[in-house]
Scaffold this active site. Structure first.
Site, mmCIF file in Angstrom:
data_model
loop_
_atom_site.group_PDB
_atom_site.id
_atom_site.type_symbol
_atom_site.label_atom_id
_atom_site.label_comp_id
_atom_site.label_asym_id
_atom_site.label_seq_id
_atom_site.Cartn_x
_atom_site.Cartn_y
_atom_site.Cartn_z
ATOM 1 N N ARG A 139 69.315 76.622 120.379
ATOM 2 C CA ARG A 139 68.555 77.100 119.224
ATOM 3 C C ARG A 139 68.388 78.607 119.338
ATOM 4 O O ARG A 139 67.849 79.109 120.335
ATOM 5 C CB ARG A 139 67.170 76.434 119.163
ATOM 6 N N GLU A 144 60.540 73.908 121.703
ATOM 7 C CA GLU A 144 60.103 74.820 122.770
ATOM 8 C C GLU A 144 59.129 74.097 123.666
ATOM 9 O O GLU A 144 58.190 73.455 123.196
ATOM 10 C CB GLU A 144 59.376 76.066 122.222
ATOM 11 N N GLU A 147 57.333 78.572 114.126
ATOM 12 C CA GLU A 147 55.896 78.780 114.349
ATOM 13 C C GLU A 147 55.217 79.553 113.226
ATOM 14 O O GLU A 147 54.682 80.653 113.419
ATOM 15 C CB GLU A 147 55.655 79.476 115.698
ATOM 16 N N HIS A 190 62.479 84.027 112.956
ATOM 17 C CA HIS A 190 61.642 83.999 114.151
ATOM 18 C C HIS A 190 60.916 85.343 114.249
ATOM 19 O O HIS A 190 61.091 86.101 115.203
ATOM 20 C CB HIS A 190 62.480 83.719 115.395
ATOM 21 N N ASN A 209 56.978 72.949 118.917
ATOM 22 C CA ASN A 209 56.774 73.860 120.045
ATOM 23 C C ASN A 209 55.426 73.539 120.661
ATOM 24 O O ASN A 209 54.399 73.566 119.962
ATOM 25 C CB ASN A 209 56.794 75.315 119.593
ATOM 26 N N TYR A 237 52.982 73.854 124.415
ATOM 27 C CA TYR A 237 52.778 74.318 125.784
ATOM 28 C C TYR A 237 51.563 73.643 126.415
ATOM 29 O O TYR A 237 51.649 73.072 127.486
ATOM 30 C CB TYR A 237 52.644 75.840 125.815
#
Length: 446
Positions: free
Chosen positions: A79, A352, A168, A123, A291, A293
């Site tokens: 990506r 991600e 995002e 992005h 995405n 985390y």
């Protein structure tokens, strides 16, 4: 979904890595590329250590070396994003063919190495020329993005079948238009609301353009989603957490996939919504890009100049944290994947996930990033658990292939599977590179 009984992973599961244009390409003033809002933010001295993306990882010149690393890693897919100001220096109008040709070369190199290109249109690097005439705060931005998407769909659609509209949405709108953490650094409630709505409209327009021009296109969008919890579980922080959750987790996927804004945000954004807008935003998609985390913690923002009244809080003192201080909660990742499957009813690709730190090359020329290996082990195990519990997860992309320009933090944090010496541009595979390669090999039955 069928599973491969020899590996325990779904059949045809996609393993990949992700990057973005401004973070790795460099060549910021070469071959006709014009400035983006991030070039401008760097010039304004808003980045740690005075860093910029001028050179970054020099991927513009070293893409063949980087694709060779991907081949060695064994990934199925890559990506990446296109730099809007590289292909349309003014954001609209005259095309820069040298910019288009770079992505031709990159795409062809990927395909020659049996790596599928996953192209992300945006992005975060909005052409500065467009920001100067209003950027995402004006409704004309929808048409600008539609034209840009048309250019790329017609140029690359013969070879690229996996398409992502934006990366995002919530991060670049919230941090760029309500909190001065990202470009363009505006802090204004009404401007923020306009940007949210216009970006949603631009997404819908791009989906329709790609459908029209790319036979067999598989289209999605990438959303950052993490559980938002009140700091210390305090009652006074619960409203702040609920409001941040709407902005962070629901402002974009809800209108795009369900056809409506979440309630508090919806009331605020209503003045900017015109007849027919929600139908233009809510277009059929083929997958949900996630995405993720770790969870974030919210608290009341007592600053009277606060745009929305919420602020980032601290994770519990006893929580596992990365070297950057980010909370590590693999169970929250599992739960997010299960919840997303039920809420939006789309296949999920984790676009991600990764771990930042201060990795260094040791005296033996090695980078032993055990902290990242441990993180990836825990998070992929939680993803596997989610799949076993019914989450429709079809792929996983590590952030990132390379250490790179980490936005406002500059080159301090390192997220790569490959270490980059920014002085020499030497690439050094880390221990996590080998770990991920072995994981992929085991699921491919090799």
């Amino acid at each position: 979904m069928s599973h491969d009984t020899t590996t325990g992973w779904p059949k045809d599961f996609v393993w990949g890595v992700s990057t973005s244009s401004y973070q790795i390409e460099g060549a910021a003033q070469e071959d006709g590329r014009a400035p983006s809002i991030w070039d401008t933010r760097c010039r304004l001295g808003k980045i740690a250590n005075g860093d910029s993306g001028d050179v970054a990882c020099d991927h513009y010149h070293r893409y063949r070396e980087d694709v060779a690393l991907m081949k060695e890693l064994g990934i199925d897919a890559y990506r990446f994003s296109v730099a809007w100001p590289r292909v349309l220096p003014k954001g609209k109008g005259a095309v820069n063919f040298k910019g288009l040709e770079f992505y031709d070369r990159l795409i062809d190199e990927l395909l020659a190495n049996d790596i599928e290109p996953w192209l992300c249109l945006y992005h975060w690097d909005l052409p500065q020329a467009l920001h100067d005439i209003g950027g995402w705060a004006v409704r004309d931005s929808v048409g600008w993005f539609e034209d840009y998407a048309t250019l790329l769909a017609r140029r690359y659609g013969d070879r690229v079948k996996k398409w992502i509209t934006f990366n995002e949405f919530s991060v670049f709108t919230l941090f760029g238009y309500a909190i001065d953490w990202s470009a363009p650094g505006i802090t204004d409630r009404d401007t923020h609301l306009k940007a949210i709505h216009h970006v949603n409209l631009a997404h819908g327009a791009a989906v329709d353009v790609i459908r029209a021009h790319v036979p067999g296109a598989v289209i999605g969008a990438v959303h950052n989603r993490q559980a938002v919890w009140p700091e210390h579980g305090k009652e006074e922080n619960k409203h702040a957490a609920a409001l941040l959750d709407e902005h962070w987790n629901r402002a974009f996927p809800d209108p795009q996939l369900l056809g409506y804004y979440p309630p508090m945000l919806g009331q605020a954004i209503e003045p900017y919504v015109q007849a027919g807008d929600m139908a233009r935003i809510c277009r059929p998609l083929d997958f949900f890009g996630l995405n993720h985390y770790g969870p974030i913690f919210a608290k009341v923002d007592d600053n009277p100049n606060s745009t929305w009244g919420f602020a980032w809080g601290e994770a519990p003192a006893d929580a596992d944290k990365s070297e950057l201080g980010w909370a590590i909660f693999p169970d929250a990742f599992r739960d997010e994947l299960i919840d997303l499957t039920h809420r939006y009813k789309l296949p999920i690709y984790v676009t991600e996930n990764g771990c930042g730190g201060g990795d260094t090359v040791d005296e033996n020329g090695q980078v032993i990033d055990n902290h990242r290996v441990t993180y990836l082990k825990r998070y992929t195990a939680s993803m596997h658990e989610a799949i076993e519990k019914g989450a429709d997860v079809r792929g996983y992309f590590v952030w990132s292939l390379l250490d790179n320009f980490e936005w406002g933090s500059g080159y301090g944090p390192r997220f790569g599977l490959v270490h980059v010496d920014y002085e020499t541009q030497k690439r050094t595979k880390k221990a996590s590179f080998d770990w991920y390669a072995n994981l992929i090999k085991s699921t491919h039955g090799a």
